[in-house]
Design a protein around this motif. Structure first.
Motif, PDB file in Angstrom:
ATOM      1  N   GLY A  37      -4.442  12.663   1.083  1.00  0.00           N
ATOM      2  CA  GLY A  37      -5.433  11.806   1.719  1.00  0.00           C
ATOM      3  C   GLY A  37      -6.667  11.587   0.881  1.00  0.00           C
ATOM      4  N   PHE A  38      -7.086  12.604   0.119  1.00  0.00           N
ATOM      5  CA  PHE A  38      -8.275  12.478  -0.733  1.00  0.00           C
ATOM      6  C   PHE A  38      -8.059  11.425  -1.802  1.00  0.00           C
ATOM      7  CE2 PHE A  38     -10.848  13.685  -4.425  1.00  0.00           C
ATOM      8  CZ  PHE A  38     -12.106  13.718  -3.844  1.00  0.00           C
ATOM      9  N   ARG A  39      -6.831  11.316  -2.288  1.00  0.00           N
ATOM     10  CA  ARG A  39      -6.526  10.341  -3.337  1.00  0.00           C
ATOM     11  C   ARG A  39      -6.152   8.991  -2.744  1.00  0.00           C
ATOM     12  NH1 ARG A  39      -2.266   8.093  -5.931  1.00  0.00           N
ATOM     13  NH2 ARG A  39      -2.449   7.727  -8.183  1.00  0.00           N
ATOM     14  N   ASP A  40      -5.345   8.993  -1.686  1.00  0.00           N
ATOM     15  CA  ASP A  40      -4.851   7.736  -1.114  1.00  0.00           C
ATOM     16  C   ASP A  40      -5.972   6.927  -0.475  1.00  0.00           C
ATOM     17  OD1 ASP A  40      -2.250   8.405  -1.828  1.00  0.00           O
ATOM     18  OD2 ASP A  40      -1.831   9.349   0.112  1.00  0.00           O
ATOM     19  N   GLN A  41      -6.795   7.556   0.331  1.00  0.00           N
ATOM     20  CA  GLN A  41      -7.920   6.926   1.026  1.00  0.00           C
ATOM     21  C   GLN A  41      -7.479   5.750   1.903  1.00  0.00           C
ATOM     22  OE1 GLN A  41     -10.816   6.172  -2.108  1.00  0.00           O
ATOM     23  NE2 GLN A  41     -11.580   8.260  -1.974  1.00  0.00           N
ATOM     24  N   TRP A  98       0.818  -1.200   0.000  1.00  0.00           N
ATOM     25  CA  TRP A  98       0.000   0.000   0.000  1.00  0.00           C
ATOM     26  C   TRP A  98       0.862   1.264   0.000  1.00  0.00           C
ATOM     27  CZ3 TRP A  98       0.072  -3.957   3.446  1.00  0.00           C
ATOM     28  CH2 TRP A  98       0.732  -3.752   4.656  1.00  0.00           C
ATOM     29  N   MET A  99       2.060   1.194   0.592  1.00  0.00           N
ATOM     30  CA  MET A  99       2.921   2.374   0.626  1.00  0.00           C
ATOM     31  C   MET A  99       3.552   2.663  -0.731  1.00  0.00           C
ATOM     32  SD  MET A  99       2.410   3.591   3.542  1.00  0.00           S
ATOM     33  CE  MET A  99       3.623   4.932   3.450  1.00  0.00           C
ATOM     34  N   ASP A 100       3.583   1.664  -1.594  1.00  0.00           N
ATOM     35  CA  ASP A 100       4.076   1.900  -2.952  1.00  0.00           C
ATOM     36  C   ASP A 100       3.141   2.834  -3.716  1.00  0.00           C
ATOM     37  OD1 ASP A 100       6.140   0.155  -2.421  1.00  0.00           O
ATOM     38  OD2 ASP A 100       5.163  -1.573  -3.361  1.00  0.00           O
ATOM     39  N   ASN A 101       1.903   2.958  -3.215  1.00  0.00           N
ATOM     40  CA  ASN A 101       0.907   3.804  -3.875  1.00  0.00           C
ATOM     41  C   ASN A 101       0.558   5.039  -3.044  1.00  0.00           C
ATOM     42  OD1 ASN A 101      -0.163   1.995  -6.289  1.00  0.00           O
ATOM     43  ND2 ASN A 101       0.137   0.643  -4.538  1.00  0.00           N
ATOM     44  N   PHE A 102       1.364   5.307  -2.027  1.00  0.00           N
ATOM     45  CA  PHE A 102       1.100   6.441  -1.145  1.00  0.00           C
ATOM     46  C   PHE A 102       1.609   7.741  -1.768  1.00  0.00           C
ATOM     47  CE2 PHE A 102       2.288   9.172   2.507  1.00  0.00           C
ATOM     48  CZ  PHE A 102       1.045   9.267   3.111  1.00  0.00           C
ATOM     49  N   THR A 103       0.742   8.758  -1.777  1.00  0.00           N
ATOM     50  CA  THR A 103       1.126  10.051  -2.346  1.00  0.00           C
ATOM     51  C   THR A 103       1.170  11.166  -1.308  1.00  0.00           C
ATOM     52  OG1 THR A 103      -1.142  10.743  -2.856  1.00  0.00           O
ATOM     53  CG2 THR A 103      -0.004   9.390  -4.499  1.00  0.00           C
ATOM     54  N   GLY A 104       0.549  10.904  -0.141  1.00  0.00           N
ATOM     55  CA  GLY A 104       0.441  11.958   0.861  1.00  0.00           C
ATOM     56  C   GLY A 104      -0.810  12.791   0.704  1.00  0.00           C
TER      57      GLY A 104
END
Length: 333
Positions: free
Chosen positions: A142-146, A134-140
């Motif tokens: 919150g609206f996008r990461d969810q 999941w951290m490979d897709n983390f952008t910071g």
């Protein structure tokens, strides 16, 4: 692996050896048509005992729950699911029924099994796999990461193939093929928990759904939530509806009207079955027990996770290697 039996009262004996000898006596001296007659005495005896995996069959009689110690320090709780029969799918008159939910048909689950009390958590995934996909897709954002990085939140960004890799590691370390994804029939049987309504709590979603499930209308901010923070179903399973959707073993395909015993779905297909709905799912109808759809098995998302099924040794059947796109799966059929 070791398994820890859990129940309700303090044990009267202080060593595992004496616990096991006494438990053998209790099992041998009682009638167990549904393995309930001596459940309380046996559970008291086994509470807190660390049980080697080769003795795991003894815990079947305790019913209720067991805890498996995973490598890396995390535990996983399982709930015993009795065998039985139910009607899979939905009647043609059910509210918002989809064509893929029919025809409704009888299914027999001939062997009991243990099912994860919750979805696999981030902490459990990291304990077994040593990664954080999941951290490979983390952008910071919150609206996008969810999602947040939290050991008690569901493991997400896990494809069906990734889930198989998780099972492969568990089975390798346990020395047996006892862990796998539930079949779609096993998932629905467990989600219904002996009920025949649209949800295990009844037919009125606006009364009870928000008490049992994290959905778009009660999740703020909009993201996956810690597991086991809503009410469980009648069999003690949490998050069978909402929070994150769950992979099943089967290919997605059409039902038949015939009575089936332990079905494994179509022999081939394009997508794998996903069940349960998630915090992002719009429409109350998509949280119904019968609702189903398919997702490509290589796809990962921030709202799809999975749950582990563990076979009890006495319910195991011969292992067959089934070739799939990701390699070899050990399947118990």
């Amino acid at each position: 692996y070791e398994s820890r039996a859990t129940s309700c009262s303090r044990p009267t004996l202080q060593t595992f050896g004496r616990r096991f000898l006494m438990s053998s006596f209790l099992i041998g001296s009682c009638n167990f048509p549904r393995a309930w007659a001596c459940k309380t005495r046996f559970s008291e005896l086994m509470r807190g005992a660390v049980i080697p995996s080769f003795l795991l069959a003894s815990t079947v009689f305790a019913k209720q729950e067991i805890t498996v110690d995973l490598s890396g320090g995390a535990n996983m709780d399982f709930v015993w699911i009795e065998p039985g029969m139910y009607k899979m799918g939905s009647a043609s008159s059910e509210w918002e029924r989809q064509e893929s939910e029919g025809p409704q048909h009888e299914v027999s689950i001939s062997h009991g099994f243990y099912l994860g009390k919750t979805e696999v958590t981030q902490g459990q995934w990291k304990s077994v796999m040593g990664t954080s996909p999941w951290m490979d897709n983390f952008t910071g954002n919150g609206f996008r990461d969810q999602f947040i990085d939290d050991p008690i939140n569901p493991a997400i960004w896990i494809s069906w193939s990734d889930a198989q890799s998780f099972m492969e590691v568990l089975n390798s370390k346990s020395g047996d093929s006892v862990y796998r994804l539930p079949t779609e029939a096993e998932w629905e049987y467990s989600a219904r928990a002996g009920t025949t309504t649209m949800w295990p709590f009844g037919d009125e979603y606006f009364v009870n759904l928000k008490e049992h499930a994290w959905i778009w209308s009660n999740t703020a901010p909009l993201r996956s939530q810690p597991v086991a923070t809503k009410l469980p179903n009648p069999w003690g399973l949490y998050n069978m509806h909402g929070n994150v959707e769950e992979w099943c073993h089967d290919w997605f395909g059409a039902y038949t009207i015939d009575h089936q015993v332990d079905p494994w779905g179509p022999q081939e297909g394009t997508n794998r079955v996903v069940r349960g709905g998630s915090f992002r799912t719009k429409g109350f109808d998509k949280f119904r027990v019968a609702y189903r759809y398919g997702v490509y098995d290589g796809r990962a998302s921030n709202n799809i996770g999975f749950r582990v099924l563990m076979l009890a040794p006495e319910s195991s059947v011969p292992t067959v290697l089934k070739s799939q796109s990701w390699g070899l799966i050990k399947a118990e059929q």
